[in-house]
Design an enzyme around this catalytic site. Structure first.
Site, PDB file in Angstrom:
ATOM      1  N   SER A 190     135.925  27.776 -67.251  1.00 20.30           N
ATOM      2  CA  SER A 190     134.484  27.986 -67.114  1.00 20.30           C
ATOM      3  C   SER A 190     134.121  28.947 -65.998  1.00 20.30           C
ATOM      4  O   SER A 190     132.953  29.268 -65.806  1.00 20.30           O
ATOM      5  CB  SER A 190     133.790  26.646 -66.855  1.00 20.30           C
ATOM      6  OG  SER A 190     134.115  26.141 -65.574  1.00 20.30           O
TER       7      SER A 190
ATOM      8  N   THR B 163     130.672  25.884 -65.163  1.00 17.85           N
ATOM      9  CA  THR B 163     130.258  26.665 -63.999  1.00 17.85           C
ATOM     10  C   THR B 163     130.725  25.868 -62.794  1.00 17.85           C
ATOM     11  O   THR B 163     131.003  24.687 -62.916  1.00 17.85           O
ATOM     12  CB  THR B 163     128.708  26.760 -63.974  1.00 17.85           C
ATOM     13  OG1 THR B 163     128.272  27.458 -65.139  1.00 17.85           O
ATOM     14  CG2 THR B 163     128.165  27.468 -62.751  1.00 17.85           C
TER      15      THR B 163
ATOM     16  N   THR C 190     130.388  31.542 -62.445  1.00 18.30           N
ATOM     17  CA  THR C 190     130.640  31.092 -63.821  1.00 18.30           C
ATOM     18  C   THR C 190     131.130  32.220 -64.714  1.00 18.30           C
ATOM     19  O   THR C 190     130.875  33.406 -64.434  1.00 18.30           O
ATOM     20  CB  THR C 190     129.333  30.543 -64.426  1.00 18.30           C
ATOM     21  OG1 THR C 190     129.608  29.924 -65.672  1.00 18.30           O
ATOM     22  CG2 THR C 190     128.305  31.626 -64.652  1.00 18.30           C
TER      23      THR C 190
ATOM     24  N   ARG D 291     124.881  38.873 -72.225  1.00 15.96           N
ATOM     25  CA  ARG D 291     124.081  37.662 -71.945  1.00 15.96           C
ATOM     26  C   ARG D 291     124.303  37.218 -70.491  1.00 15.96           C
ATOM     27  O   ARG D 291     125.425  37.118 -70.022  1.00 15.96           O
ATOM     28  CB  ARG D 291     124.480  36.541 -72.897  1.00 15.96           C
ATOM     29  CG  ARG D 291     123.760  35.203 -72.659  1.00 15.96           C
ATOM     30  CD  ARG D 291     124.545  34.258 -71.782  1.00 15.96           C
ATOM     31  NE  ARG D 291     123.944  32.926 -71.714  1.00 15.96           N
ATOM     32  CZ  ARG D 291     124.334  31.969 -70.879  1.00 15.96           C
ATOM     33  NH1 ARG D 291     125.327  32.193 -70.037  1.00 15.96           N
ATOM     34  NH2 ARG D 291     123.751  30.805 -70.865  1.00 15.96           N
TER      35      ARG D 291
ATOM     36  N   THR E 262     124.680  23.538 -63.204  1.00 22.29           N
ATOM     37  CA  THR E 262     125.648  23.883 -64.248  1.00 22.29           C
ATOM     38  C   THR E 262     125.043  23.412 -65.574  1.00 22.29           C
ATOM     39  O   THR E 262     124.156  22.564 -65.588  1.00 22.29           O
ATOM     40  CB  THR E 262     127.009  23.177 -64.042  1.00 22.29           C
ATOM     41  OG1 THR E 262     126.809  21.756 -64.096  1.00 22.29           O
ATOM     42  CG2 THR E 262     127.640  23.527 -62.706  1.00 22.29           C
ATOM     43  N   GLY E 263     125.550  23.959 -66.679  1.00 23.13           N
ATOM     44  CA  GLY E 263     125.031  23.544 -67.992  1.00 23.13           C
ATOM     45  C   GLY E 263     124.254  24.662 -68.662  1.00 23.13           C
ATOM     46  O   GLY E 263     124.423  25.838 -68.327  1.00 23.13           O
TER      47      GLY E 263
HETATM   48  N1  GLY Z   1     124.966  27.613 -66.422  1.00 24.03           N
HETATM   49  C1  GLY Z   1     125.839  28.621 -66.804  1.00 24.03           C
HETATM   50  C2  GLY Z   1     125.344  29.465 -67.880  1.00 24.03           C
HETATM   51  O1  GLY Z   1     124.524  29.051 -68.680  1.00 24.03           O
HETATM   52  O2  GLY Z   1     125.787  30.591 -67.962  1.00 24.03           O
END
Ligand code: GLY
Length: 373
Positions: free
Chosen positions: A102, A220, A238, A248, A271-272
């Site tokens: 991640s 992350t 991340t 993105r 994170t998430g």
């Molecule tokens: N929280 C990490 C991402 O959505 O890239």
């Protein structure tokens, strides 16, 4: 004029972040219930007194994948290292770890098989920050983000510019796609459709690849630290959402979303699912909620509720709840901390005087069926 008075004049707050004059009115429009309470109160902004100088409880907290990061950060904090340098040293170990898919080296790639990394840092004592987004072939984006903060007048560099900046500053260009991540990416391509030319379920027989593949992982690391003087810093790094559209950018490198720190109040990082956080600027909001009297746990759960309220129907489960994961990690100046998660059970890592461990995150919802991502 003392440093404290200068700070108050500049920011419209007293040392504890208690809003004064126009600043209070402006914040009141955004956070009225808690702020009304604070305006009429002589209590510190967080409702609890902060420790004396030199007596703040030293600690480092992180997402669950950062146990070792918090151990390293804590050790450096106790040796008097700068709070941001301590956090960056901690996450660097995870960025270098090929087994963490991640973050950094070994992170899962975009839909074209290229690893793109996002990171940001925030230094409480100087209220400065820096970030890089969609950077390729550079293993340690948190260190590059710190360099953006320290050596430029900018806050965020992206893509090719970020990479050139890193190389100009001596960072090595290298392929970040490990064999494990490459095979997981190919497995994903094979899984997409029955009507394309990718035949069979490549790698399905390999449990290691299956573990790395696991739908659309997003992971992350966020790490935050406070030293004995009460200085706070944090960073987030991340590889973002696996198989993303190239270019993105998630929440991690966006100040106020992936992280925020106010040296008088505390910090928050995430994170998430980045898109959900970006639409609600949760880390900034959580720090403001702590300023207005909420505990770290209350502030974290409140921003999760806002995310849940603002979730579009296509991302809700059959009970109307968000079908994705989102987590926050919060530190407050008065020595409290919390992890919160959209879907429990969840946990976070911490190192303090009691050692290195995982603690349970407070959950907005308890998981029965696994969320989609
Ligand atoms: N929280 C990490 C991402 O959505 O890239």
């Amino acid at each position: 004029m003392s440093n404290e008075q200068q700070h108050s004049k500049r920011t419209g707050t007293d040392r504890r972040g208690f809003l004064t004059g126009g600043a209070a009115l402006a914040a009141g429009a955004l956070f009225s219930p808690a702020n009304n309470q604070a305006q009429g109160s002589t209590q510190p902004a967080q409702g609890r007194p902060v420790p004396n100088q030199g007596e703040f409880p030293v600690k480092a907290i992180s997402s669950a994948n950062g146990r070792e990061a918090t151990r390293i950060a804590y050790e450096l904090l106790t040796k008097g290292k700068d709070t941001l340098d301590a956090c960056v040293a901690g996450v660097t170990v995870v960025e270098n770890d090929p087994n963490d898919t991640s973050v950094g080296y070994g992170g899962l790639p975009n839909e074209e098989g290229v690893v793109e990394l996002d990171s940001a840092v925030m230094h409480g004592p100087s209220h400065s920050c820096g970030g890089v987004a969609s950077i390729r072939n550079i293993k340690n984006p948190a260190q590059v983000a710190r360099l953006v903060m320290k050596t430029t007048d900018h806050v965020l560099l992206v893509g090719e510019g970020a990479k050139r900046f890193a190389i100009a500053n001596g960072f090595k260009e290298e392929n970040l796609l490990t064999e494990r991540a490459r095979k997981a990416w190919l497995r994903w391509k094979h899984s997409l459709s029955r009507s394309d030319d990718w035949v069979g379920e490549m790698g399905a027989e390999d449990p290691d690849i299956t573990a790395a593949f696991n739908g659309r992982p997003t992971g992350t690391i966020h790490c935050a630290g406070i030293n004995s003087s009460g200085d706070i810093s944090c960073c987030t790094t991340t590889s973002g959402l696996a198989w993303k559209i190239p270019g993105r950018v998630g929440d991690s490198p966006i100040i106020g979303a992936g992280l925020f720190c106010d040296n008088d109040i505390g910090s928050c990082g995430s994170t998430g699912r980045g898109e959900a956080n970006l639409k609600n600027l949760c880390s900034f909001a959580a720090v403001e909620l702590m300023r207005n009297g909420m505990s770290p746990e209350e502030a974290g759960l409140e921003v999760l509720k806002r995310v849940a309220d603002n979730t579009p129907d296509r991302l809700r489960d059959s009970n109307g709840r968000p079908n994705f994961g989102l987590n926050f990690y919060l530190l407050s100046k008065d020595g409290r901390h919390a992890g919160v998660t959209m879907w429990g059970p969840g946990r976070f890592a911490i190192t303090d005087k009691d050692g290195t461990r995982h603690e349970r995150s407070a959950a907005l919802y308890e998981r029965r069926a696994a969320p989609r991502r």
